[in-house]
Write a protein that holds these residues in place. Structure first.
Motif, PDB file in Angstrom:
ATOM      1  N   ASP A  76     -29.573   7.614  27.560  1.00  0.00           N
ATOM      2  CA  ASP A  76     -30.151   8.090  28.556  1.00  0.00           C
ATOM      3  C   ASP A  76     -32.146   8.146  28.593  1.00  0.00           C
ATOM      4  N   LYS A  77     -32.559   8.244  29.611  1.00  0.00           N
ATOM      5  CA  LYS A  77     -34.615   8.201  29.394  1.00  0.00           C
ATOM      6  C   LYS A  77     -34.508   9.399  28.733  1.00  0.00           C
ATOM      7  N   GLN A 100     -33.707  10.333  26.153  1.00  0.00           N
ATOM      8  CA  GLN A 100     -33.202  10.146  24.638  1.00  0.00           C
ATOM      9  C   GLN A 100     -32.800  10.801  23.897  1.00  0.00           C
ATOM     10  N   GLN A 104     -29.178  -2.083  26.052  1.00  0.00           N
ATOM     11  CA  GLN A 104     -28.986  -1.343  28.055  1.00  0.00           C
ATOM     12  C   GLN A 104     -27.137  -1.653  27.371  1.00  0.00           C
ATOM     13  N   PRO A 134     -30.243   2.931  28.916  1.00  0.00           N
ATOM     14  CA  PRO A 134     -30.973   3.445  27.757  1.00  0.00           C
ATOM     15  C   PRO A 134     -30.435   3.605  26.911  1.00  0.00           C
ATOM     16  N   ASP A 160     -33.994  -0.965  20.888  1.00  0.00           N
ATOM     17  CA  ASP A 160     -33.772  -0.713  22.763  1.00  0.00           C
ATOM     18  C   ASP A 160     -32.813  -0.728  23.890  1.00  0.00           C
TER      19      ASP A 160
END
Length: 86
Positions: free
Chosen positions: A76-77, A79, A19, A10, A17
């Motif tokens: 990434d998750k 952030q 991907q 992400p 957002d």
């Protein structure tokens, strides 16, 4: 050299957002080994751990006509913020 490579991470840019596939983390030796032409920005052969280089296509996707250099993207998750330097 390439330190890590990821598929489907992400990415957050300006509250939007995305991907992305094919994100690579490189170590400081990358630019001593590979001479890549940069259209915008520059590196002195070293990237800080909070700096990122993006392709022209990704810069246009995320920022449109706005200058990408100096912008922040979160990857990434967790952030984690990265500053675009080239």
């Amino acid at each position: 050299a390439v330190d890590r490579a990821y598929q489907a991470l992400p990415v957050r840019v300006n509250e939007r957002d995305y991907q992305e596939n094919g994100i690579f983390y490189i170590d400081s030796s990358f630019f001593r080994v590979f001479a890549l032409p940069l259209k915008f920005g520059k590196t002195d052969g070293h990237l800080a751990t909070d700096e990122v280089i993006i392709s022209e296509a990704i810069a246009e996707k995320y920022f449109g006509a706005t200058e990408a250099i100096g912008q922040i993207i979160a990857i990434d998750k967790a952030q984690k913020p990265y500053k675009v330097v080239a």
